[in-house]
Design a protein around this motif. Structure first.
Motif, PDB file in Angstrom:
ATOM      1  N   LEU A 177      49.318  48.624  43.552  1.00 28.90           N
ATOM      2  CA  LEU A 177      50.262  47.815  42.779  1.00 28.90           C
ATOM      3  C   LEU A 177      49.581  46.565  42.233  1.00 28.90           C
ATOM      4  O   LEU A 177      49.770  46.178  41.081  1.00 28.90           O
ATOM      5  N   LEU A 178      48.756  45.935  43.104  1.00 31.61           N
ATOM      6  CA  LEU A 178      48.061  44.718  42.697  1.00 31.61           C
ATOM      7  C   LEU A 178      47.154  44.977  41.492  1.00 31.61           C
ATOM      8  O   LEU A 178      47.039  44.134  40.600  1.00 31.61           O
ATOM      9  N   LEU A 179      46.501  46.146  41.490  1.00 33.14           N
ATOM     10  CA  LEU A 179      45.603  46.481  40.385  1.00 33.14           C
ATOM     11  C   LEU A 179      46.354  46.456  39.062  1.00 33.14           C
ATOM     12  O   LEU A 179      45.927  45.823  38.096  1.00 33.14           O
ATOM     13  N   LEU A 180      47.500  47.130  39.043  1.00 29.77           N
ATOM     14  CA  LEU A 180      48.259  47.174  37.797  1.00 29.77           C
ATOM     15  C   LEU A 180      48.734  45.772  37.411  1.00 29.77           C
ATOM     16  O   LEU A 180      48.595  45.358  36.261  1.00 29.77           O
ATOM     17  N   GLY A 181      49.240  45.033  38.422  1.00 25.58           N
ATOM     18  CA  GLY A 181      49.662  43.669  38.150  1.00 25.58           C
ATOM     19  C   GLY A 181      48.501  42.839  37.635  1.00 25.58           C
ATOM     20  O   GLY A 181      48.637  42.094  36.659  1.00 25.58           O
ATOM     21  N   GLY A 182      47.327  42.993  38.268  1.00 28.08           N
ATOM     22  CA  GLY A 182      46.146  42.238  37.858  1.00 28.08           C
ATOM     23  C   GLY A 182      45.748  42.555  36.439  1.00 28.08           C
ATOM     24  O   GLY A 182      45.405  41.653  35.655  1.00 28.08           O
ATOM     25  N   VAL A 183      45.795  43.829  36.078  1.00 29.94           N
ATOM     26  CA  VAL A 183      45.429  44.226  34.718  1.00 29.94           C
ATOM     27  C   VAL A 183      46.351  43.535  33.715  1.00 29.94           C
ATOM     28  O   VAL A 183      45.898  42.920  32.743  1.00 29.94           O
ATOM     29  N   ILE A 184      47.661  43.605  33.986  1.00 30.70           N
ATOM     30  CA  ILE A 184      48.621  43.021  33.039  1.00 30.70           C
ATOM     31  C   ILE A 184      48.412  41.516  32.929  1.00 30.70           C
ATOM     32  O   ILE A 184      48.310  40.959  31.831  1.00 30.70           O
ATOM     33  N   ILE A 185      48.304  40.840  34.096  1.00 30.36           N
ATOM     34  CA  ILE A 185      48.189  39.374  34.070  1.00 30.36           C
ATOM     35  C   ILE A 185      46.905  38.949  33.367  1.00 30.36           C
ATOM     36  O   ILE A 185      46.901  38.056  32.526  1.00 30.36           O
ATOM     37  N   ILE A 193      27.188  45.182  39.285  1.00 25.48           N
ATOM     38  CA  ILE A 193      28.321  45.039  40.206  1.00 25.48           C
ATOM     39  C   ILE A 193      29.625  45.217  39.448  1.00 25.48           C
ATOM     40  O   ILE A 193      30.521  45.955  39.867  1.00 25.48           O
ATOM     41  N   ALA A 194      29.719  44.528  38.299  1.00 22.89           N
ATOM     42  CA  ALA A 194      30.943  44.626  37.501  1.00 22.89           C
ATOM     43  C   ALA A 194      31.187  46.071  37.078  1.00 22.89           C
ATOM     44  O   ALA A 194      32.319  46.563  37.148  1.00 22.89           O
ATOM     45  N   GLY A 195      30.111  46.751  36.664  1.00 25.05           N
ATOM     46  CA  GLY A 195      30.261  48.155  36.274  1.00 25.05           C
ATOM     47  C   GLY A 195      30.755  49.012  37.423  1.00 25.05           C
ATOM     48  O   GLY A 195      31.639  49.850  37.253  1.00 25.05           O
ATOM     49  N   SER A 200      40.854  53.815  29.850  1.00 22.76           N
ATOM     50  CA  SER A 200      39.835  53.226  30.713  1.00 22.76           C
ATOM     51  C   SER A 200      39.219  51.973  30.086  1.00 22.76           C
ATOM     52  O   SER A 200      38.687  51.130  30.790  1.00 22.76           O
ATOM     53  N   ILE A 201      39.330  51.855  28.768  1.00 19.28           N
ATOM     54  CA  ILE A 201      38.747  50.664  28.140  1.00 19.28           C
ATOM     55  C   ILE A 201      39.497  49.410  28.573  1.00 19.28           C
ATOM     56  O   ILE A 201      38.916  48.326  28.685  1.00 19.28           O
ATOM     57  N   VAL A 202      40.797  49.571  28.874  1.00 20.90           N
ATOM     58  CA  VAL A 202      41.583  48.432  29.343  1.00 20.90           C
ATOM     59  C   VAL A 202      41.090  47.985  30.721  1.00 20.90           C
ATOM     60  O   VAL A 202      41.035  46.788  31.024  1.00 20.90           O
ATOM     61  N   ILE A 203      40.702  48.968  31.560  1.00 21.94           N
ATOM     62  CA  ILE A 203      40.130  48.625  32.866  1.00 21.94           C
ATOM     63  C   ILE A 203      38.839  47.822  32.657  1.00 21.94           C
ATOM     64  O   ILE A 203      38.559  46.862  33.368  1.00 21.94           O
ATOM     65  N   GLY A 204      38.065  48.218  31.642  1.00 21.11           N
ATOM     66  CA  GLY A 204      36.855  47.472  31.308  1.00 21.11           C
ATOM     67  C   GLY A 204      37.160  46.033  30.953  1.00 21.11           C
ATOM     68  O   GLY A 204      36.499  45.099  31.413  1.00 21.11           O
ATOM     69  N   LEU A 205      38.188  45.836  30.126  1.00 19.83           N
ATOM     70  CA  LEU A 205      38.587  44.472  29.742  1.00 19.83           C
ATOM     71  C   LEU A 205      38.998  43.672  30.974  1.00 19.83           C
ATOM     72  O   LEU A 205      38.647  42.501  31.114  1.00 19.83           O
ATOM     73  N   PHE A 206      39.758  44.329  31.876  1.00 19.85           N
ATOM     74  CA  PHE A 206      40.229  43.667  33.087  1.00 19.85           C
ATOM     75  C   PHE A 206      39.046  43.189  33.930  1.00 19.85           C
ATOM     76  O   PHE A 206      38.992  42.031  34.353  1.00 19.85           O
ATOM     77  N   GLU A 252      37.315  40.241  32.386  1.00 22.13           N
ATOM     78  CA  GLU A 252      38.046  38.995  32.616  1.00 22.13           C
ATOM     79  C   GLU A 252      37.875  38.480  34.040  1.00 22.13           C
ATOM     80  O   GLU A 252      37.738  37.292  34.269  1.00 22.13           O
ATOM     81  N   VAL A 253      37.909  39.412  35.008  1.00 19.61           N
ATOM     82  CA  VAL A 253      37.975  39.009  36.407  1.00 19.61           C
ATOM     83  C   VAL A 253      36.588  38.833  37.023  1.00 19.61           C
ATOM     84  O   VAL A 253      36.389  37.989  37.881  1.00 19.61           O
ATOM     85  N   VAL A 254      35.611  39.646  36.591  1.00 20.39           N
ATOM     86  CA  VAL A 254      34.291  39.591  37.222  1.00 20.39           C
ATOM     87  C   VAL A 254      33.214  39.019  36.285  1.00 20.39           C
ATOM     88  O   VAL A 254      32.524  38.076  36.640  1.00 20.39           O
ATOM     89  N   VAL A 255      33.113  39.590  35.092  1.00 16.86           N
ATOM     90  CA  VAL A 255      32.005  39.206  34.214  1.00 16.86           C
ATOM     91  C   VAL A 255      32.156  37.760  33.728  1.00 16.86           C
ATOM     92  O   VAL A 255      31.210  36.970  33.809  1.00 16.86           O
ATOM     93  N   ALA A 256      33.338  37.402  33.269  1.00 18.03           N
ATOM     94  CA  ALA A 256      33.527  36.050  32.734  1.00 18.03           C
ATOM     95  C   ALA A 256      33.266  34.959  33.777  1.00 18.03           C
ATOM     96  O   ALA A 256      32.518  34.022  33.499  1.00 18.03           O
ATOM     97  N   PRO A 257      33.844  35.062  34.996  1.00 17.29           N
ATOM     98  CA  PRO A 257      33.527  34.038  36.004  1.00 17.29           C
ATOM     99  C   PRO A 257      32.040  34.008  36.391  1.00 17.29           C
ATOM    100  O   PRO A 257      31.488  32.931  36.623  1.00 17.29           O
ATOM    101  N   MET A 258      31.392  35.198  36.467  1.00 13.05           N
ATOM    102  CA  MET A 258      29.977  35.221  36.848  1.00 13.05           C
ATOM    103  C   MET A 258      29.096  34.706  35.711  1.00 13.05           C
ATOM    104  O   MET A 258      27.974  34.268  35.936  1.00 13.05           O
ATOM    105  N   GLY A 259      29.598  34.848  34.500  1.00 13.44           N
ATOM    106  CA  GLY A 259      28.847  34.352  33.356  1.00 13.44           C
ATOM    107  C   GLY A 259      27.863  35.341  32.768  1.00 13.44           C
ATOM    108  O   GLY A 259      27.205  35.042  31.777  1.00 13.44           O
TER     109      GLY A 259
END
Lengths: 293, 330
Positions: free
Chosen positions: B44-52, A151-153, A130-136, A139-146
């Motif tokens: 599928l997109l979630l997994l792809g998104g995580v990897i990318i 919400i990110a949580g 699950s920590i990898v989901i946190g990193l994701f 990258e996708v929400v926290v970093a762009p929002m600054g």
């Protein structure tokens, strides 16, 4: 023949072999019994420690006051609230996606390639760290929002909800008898109506179980919240700001050198564990009359 | 064509209102189907998104350090020199320790549940094992830190040091002062955490063994031990290995429980009682405090390594279990 059989059984060599086999059997069975005791002992030890330490610090203030600075009195109100808010949002966002995906897999594409692939990927997401989901989400929400935010949580928790719900929805819809589908089709109803009015109702208890298990899973998750929702020392309901949660507060307080904080961490741990175990047990009783006999 | 059908239906006595309702149903039908398809693709997109996103985030680290990132163990935020060897080592060693303990115990419990246990006790024990799986990992962490580690430090570790101290090679593994926390403690806590996963899958695959095979073996006069080792285990081998791999996947990625008890030291020690770190513990401990792009990127690169390792382990586990399912005729 008979004499041969008799002598084979009663010869000293055969007796020794028989005794050795019996001993081997007793050894293996004793070991498997010991393994069971060993495995169950941990559950008892952990629950005993939780009850002992957790109740020592449990008081009304835990539920009515916010997290204190070191050395002062306080409670866990903001952490409990934050956990509730983010779990609810996560489940509300994740559940429909999970149910829809499970519906596709069981109703529309039961035997096609896409379903096989989605099932495989979903099983991997289910067990992925699950920590990898946190990193994701960082990258996708926290970093762009600054900045870190509730919400990110919530998004991170929603991503953890989806695979659990997909899995149970698909499994439970697959158990719905085809005769019910055929009967609905014979009435001339379109497939979507059949799914919503018949299949969902037949699989309802199973799907609810899946959602409950998903809630149980995310309400104890810490790793994906560490760098998405972060933490907040104060009362906050602003979804756009960092928000406290029980697991992260426990993490911070337990690793602190302050006895007051450690005591609160134990109380929080007690709360989370019993919420999660209660959800698990409720989910199982929901399911039991139908599938697990 | 559609018009022809409509007029046909109209002459058959179906009025326009009913036809409109039918058309609405049809639109609703395809919308619903589209929505479910979109949701399935989202997975599928979630997994792809995580990897990318992990690859993208780790580009600075890999372009600065190259493959050396994987083979060096220095980890210095001040000089911004990072290498992943120590966390990778810690992750692998703690997981191996966990499996060494959890696999025999898990298989033992599964044997007990399928061969020995009286029927009325099966369900309570099964539920208890699954409750063990339901306890959040942070609870294992706080329990490990405050209850298990002190006990380990004062009781088990001195005994281990005394026991293995005189043995030439093993003394290196069990060297050093008893801190209580460290690689071995983390491995043991991980073992408790993966035990339920291994147990429940092993039990399930043991249950797929056809009763007639077992009965035939008992009929030959075999003992329960012989039935288990000569029939049940060989028959369900693939599934058991799948279950073990699934447990391994959990152990590799487990974060909170390990973070509490591993000691967070970025170095590789010969002794398994020394503090160390794992990939997930490093990320959990340092990510929010990481200053500078290179530091953050190095931690994300650690996450990528972890994800790649667990992906392959879990994929292998799933393939093995799928093979087992095909064998069981599902």
């Amino acid at each position: 023949m008979a004499t041969l059989g008799n002598s084979a059984v009663s010869s000293p060599a055969a007796q020794a072999l028989y005794a050795r086999r019996r001993r081997g059997n007793v050894v293996l069975l004793t070991l498997s019994f010991a393994a069971t005791i060993f495995g169950l002992a941990w559950l008892v030890l952990i629950l005993a420690a939780l009850l002992y330490q957790g109740f020592a610090g449990l008081s009304l203030e835990v539920f009515t006051e916010t997290t204190p600075p070191p050395g002062a009195a306080g409670g866990l109100l903001n952490a409990i609230m934050g956990s509730l808010v983010m779990t609810i949002i996560g489940v509300v966002v994740g559940t429909p996606i999970g149910i829809m995906a499970g519906t596709y897999m069981a109703e529309y594409g039961r035997h096609n390639k896409l379903t096989t692939v989605v099932r495989f990927i979903n099983d991997i997401l289910l067990a992925a760290p699950s920590i990898v989901i946190g990193l994701f989400v960082y990258e996708v929400v926290v970093a762009p929002m600054g900045h870190f935010s509730a919400i990110a949580g919530s998004i991170a928790l929603a991503i953890l909800v989806i695979p659990v719900v997909v899995r149970t929805t698909e499994d439970m819809l697959s158990l719905v008898p085809n005769t019910m589908r055929e009967a609905t089709a014979a009435l001339g109803l379109p497939r979507s109506v059949m799914i919503q009015k018949v299949a969902y109702r037949a699989a309802m208890s199973g799907i609810v179980t899946g959602v409950l298990l998903a809630i149980a899973r995310v309400s104890g998750e810490t790793a994906p919240l560490l760098f998405t929702a972060l933490n907040n020392q104060f009362w906050s309901t602003d979804l756009n700001a960092p928000m406290s949660s029980l697991p992260v507060t426990i993490f911070q307080f337990a690793l602190s050198p302050y006895p007051d904080w450690q005591k609160l961490a134990w109380s929080g741990a007690l709360l989370i564990t019993f919420t999660v175990l209660a959800l698990n047990i409720v989910a199982r009783t929901f399911l039991s009359p139908r599938t697990s006999k | 064509m559609a018009d022809a059908v409509m007029t046909g239906l109209q002459t058959a006595g179906i009025d326009n209102a009913k036809l409109r309702r039918l058309a609405r149903l049809r639109v609703g039908d395809s919308t619903f189907r589209g929505l479910t398809l979109a949701a399935a693709l989202t997975v599928l997109l979630l997994l792809g998104g995580v990897i990318i996103s992990l690859i993208y985030g780790s580009i600075p680290a890999f372009s600065t350090f190259g493959l050396e990132f994987l083979t060096t163990q220095r980890w210095n935020p001040v000089t911004e020199k990072f290498g992943a060897l120590a966390p990778i080592y810690g992750t692998v060693v703690t997981s191996i320790i966990a499996l060494l303990i959890a696999v025999p115990v898990g298989i033992g419990i599964a044997i007990f549940l399928t061969e020995l246990c009286p029927p009325w006790l099966k369900r309570p024990i099964g539920v208890a094992i699954e409750l063990l799986a339901g306890i959040p990992s942070i609870i294992y962490g706080i329990w490990g830190l405050f209850v298990f580690a002190p006990f380990f430090q004062t009781t088990i570790q001195p005994a281990l040091i005394a026991l293995f101290g005189p043995v030439p090679v093993l003394s290196d593994f069990f060297a050093g002062p008893p801190y209580g926390i460290g690689i071995l403690t983390a491995g043991i806590i991980l073992a408790i955490m993966v035990l339920p996963f291994i147990t429940s899958i092993t039990r399930d695959v043991f249950d797929t063994v056809p009763p007639v095979l077992k009965e035939a073996t008992y009929g030959l006069g075999c003992t329960t031990a012989e039935v288990v080792t000569k029939v049940v285990l060989p028959y369900s081998r693939v599934g058991v290995i799948g279950g073990i791999m699934l447990g391994l996947g959990r152990a590799l990625g487990e974060t909170m429980a390990v973070t509490f008890v591993i000691g967070n030291a970025h170095k590789i020690s010969a002794s398994i009682m020394a503090p160390g770190t794992t990939i997930s513990a490093s990320i959990a401990n340092e990510f929010t405090e990481a200053v500078g792009d290179l530091y953050t990127s190095s931690l994300i690169a650690l996450g990528l390594i972890l994800f790649v390792i667990t992906f392959f382990v879990l994929a292998a586990a799933r393939l093995l279990l799928m093979r087992m399912n095909v064998k069981a005729g599902n």
